[in-house]
Structure formats: C-alpha cells, structure tokens
Design an enzyme around this catalytic site. Structure first.
Site, PDB file in Angstrom:
ATOM      1  N   THR A 278       0.806  -1.222   0.000  1.00 17.61           N
ATOM      2  CA  THR A 278       0.000   0.000   0.000  1.00 17.61           C
ATOM      3  C   THR A 278       0.841   1.275   0.000  1.00 17.61           C
ATOM      4  O   THR A 278       0.321   2.359  -0.241  1.00 17.61           O
ATOM      5  CB  THR A 278      -0.938   0.029   1.216  1.00 17.61           C
ATOM      6  OG1 THR A 278      -0.154  -0.151   2.412  1.00 17.61           O
ATOM      7  CG2 THR A 278      -1.974  -1.073   1.123  1.00 17.61           C
ATOM      8  N   ASP A 279       2.145   1.144   0.263  1.00 20.22           N
ATOM      9  CA  ASP A 279       3.026   2.316   0.222  1.00 20.22           C
ATOM     10  C   ASP A 279       4.199   2.041  -0.719  1.00 20.22           C
ATOM     11  O   ASP A 279       5.360   2.263  -0.369  1.00 20.22           O
ATOM     12  CB  ASP A 279       3.526   2.652   1.634  1.00 20.22           C
ATOM     13  CG  ASP A 279       4.186   4.033   1.696  1.00 20.22           C
ATOM     14  OD1 ASP A 279       3.901   4.875   0.806  1.00 20.22           O
ATOM     15  OD2 ASP A 279       4.994   4.267   2.610  1.00 20.22           O
ATOM     16  N   LEU A 280       3.874   1.543  -1.910  1.00 18.98           N
ATOM     17  CA  LEU A 280       4.915   1.219  -2.884  1.00 18.98           C
ATOM     18  C   LEU A 280       5.477   2.514  -3.470  1.00 18.98           C
ATOM     19  O   LEU A 280       4.809   3.205  -4.241  1.00 18.98           O
ATOM     20  CB  LEU A 280       4.335   0.340  -3.992  1.00 18.98           C
ATOM     21  CG  LEU A 280       5.337  -0.219  -5.008  1.00 18.98           C
ATOM     22  CD1 LEU A 280       6.396  -1.078  -4.326  1.00 18.98           C
ATOM     23  CD2 LEU A 280       4.614  -1.026  -6.078  1.00 18.98           C
TER      24      LEU A 280
END
Length: 245
Positions: free
Chosen positions: A171-173
C-alpha cells in the site's frame, strides 16, 4: 511463528529458538546500547536502531517502533486501538514478512515483534525486529548520483510482479521502499516497509499499484533531483510483464 505473553506484553517470534533468548529485553534500545551492539540509527517518524545481532539471529537487525503519521500522529503519537492481536501493526507485518521470506522474495528476514497493551486494554504500542539489509541504499539516494542499467529496472519490475502474483498489495509502494544492495556478484533489489500491507483478491488494483510507484519517481525528480526517465519506466514494465513464475 511462536506467541508468548509476559504480563501486558505479547511477543511473536519467527523462530522457536529465539524463545531461549532474553527476548523480553530486545525491544528496549537501552538494552542494546549497554551491550555496545548499536551500530547506527536512522531518523524518520522515530528512530530506527541498527543492531549487531548476527550471533543471535544469523543477521544484523533493525529495531523500529510504530508511530502514527498525519494529524493523528500529532495527537496520539504511538498508540493504536486494540481489537485482536493478529491485526496489530507489528504482528501483521511480521507474519506478512514471514510469508514473503519463505516464498523466496527479497525482503528482510523477520525476527520478532511485540505488542504492549495499555492498562485499560483499549490501546497498544508496538515494535518490530527484522533484518538490516547491509551495504544498501534506497533507490532515491542512488538515483541522485547515477543512472541504473536496464537490467536493474527489469529486476525491480520482476520483483513487483512476484509480489502481485502472491496477491500482496504494497500500500506504500514508492521509490524509498526499494533498496539497492551491492553484493559480491552485482546489485540486488529489496522491498521494504510492509506495515498496513496485505493480501488483496483480484487484479483490478495492480495497475494502480504500479501507477503509485511511477508517481513517486516523478515526485522525486522534482524534490530530490533523481535521474529517472521514460525509458527507465519502460524497462521496469518489461521486467514486470516478462517475469516467469
């Protein structure tokens, strides 16, 4: 995975052998400092401690406390609402790391996690111990000083495809959560920071995940003056689409 409890603290150990160690002390920076095992620190929302632990865990480790971001982080810095143990930040991240590690993905080796419940049992604080990747920098630090060859971009794309094939949504790529490590045989890419990540069904989200990463590169062109081109992104996509299971 082994769960243990000591009073209001709950521990998750990735290896049963760790239960023979003094693990209840392992989440206290002072414990490591007194032993002269702190090799460095990194500042973010809080301080991450880098530890000399190869004799204990087979790898050196990083110790990270969980802090809130955004507006809530200014009000309630490091406390989270407790529902069930398996959904706490540190336990969920350690279990996901274990799954990816056992699947052969280049992620830090999971070591252990702790959850400390408050007196009323409503809130908790959390910490995690995992492998420190040696001789590595995040991608933005590297790209400030040099370009990367097509094969490295393809390696990054292939790595993301492996993650997606396991139905894991990072979700925080972003460019800061990809490490480039110098090894005796060349350069190796790693993925970091799986807090709040997890399994997601279907394929509808995967393109958006890639686009998020692309936006982060464009953001860092402006902010950090990194060297990133349209061709670099095309090479990454080539690695993503050509990856063989």
């Amino acid at each position: 995975m082994i769960e243990r409890q000591h009073q209001n603290q709950f521990f998750l150990l990735s290896d049963e052998r760790y239960s023979e160690l003094d693990y209840t002390q392992f989440f206290q920076p002072d414990y490591w400092q007194k032993q002269g095992r702190v090799s460095g620190t990194a500042k973010g929302r809080g301080t991450t401690y880098f530890l000399q632990t190869a004799d204990l865990f087979g790898v050196n480790a990083s110790l990270r406390h969980y802090y809130r971001g955004g507006l809530w982080g200014k009000i309630i810095r490091d406390r989270y609402r407790f529902t069930v143990l398996s959904q706490t930040r540190s336990f969920a991240e350690l279990r996901l790391l274990q799954k990816l590690y056992l699947a052969g993905l280049p992620v830090p080796k999971p070591i252990m996690a702790v959850v400390e419940k408050g007196k009323l049992g409503i809130c908790y604080r959390a910490d995690i111990l995992m492998e420190k990747i040696e001789n590595a920098q995040d991608l933005t630090a590297v790209l400030q000083h040099q370009t990367l060859p097509p094969e490295i971009w393809q390696q990054i794309g292939s790595l993301i495809r492996q993650l997606h094939d396991l139905q894991i949504c990072h979700t925080d790529l972003n460019a800061h959560n990809i490490l480039l490590q110098q090894t005796a045989t060349g350069q190796k890419c790693w993925l970091l920071d799986f807090d709040k990540c997890g399994e997601k069904s279907g394929d509808f989200w995967k393109q958006g995940n890639l686009e998020r990463l692309q936006r982060s590169f464009h953001k860092e062109i402006e902010r950090m003056k990194i060297q990133f081109s349209t061709q670099n992104w095309q090479d990454l996509l080539t690695g993503y689409h050509n990856h063989q299971i």
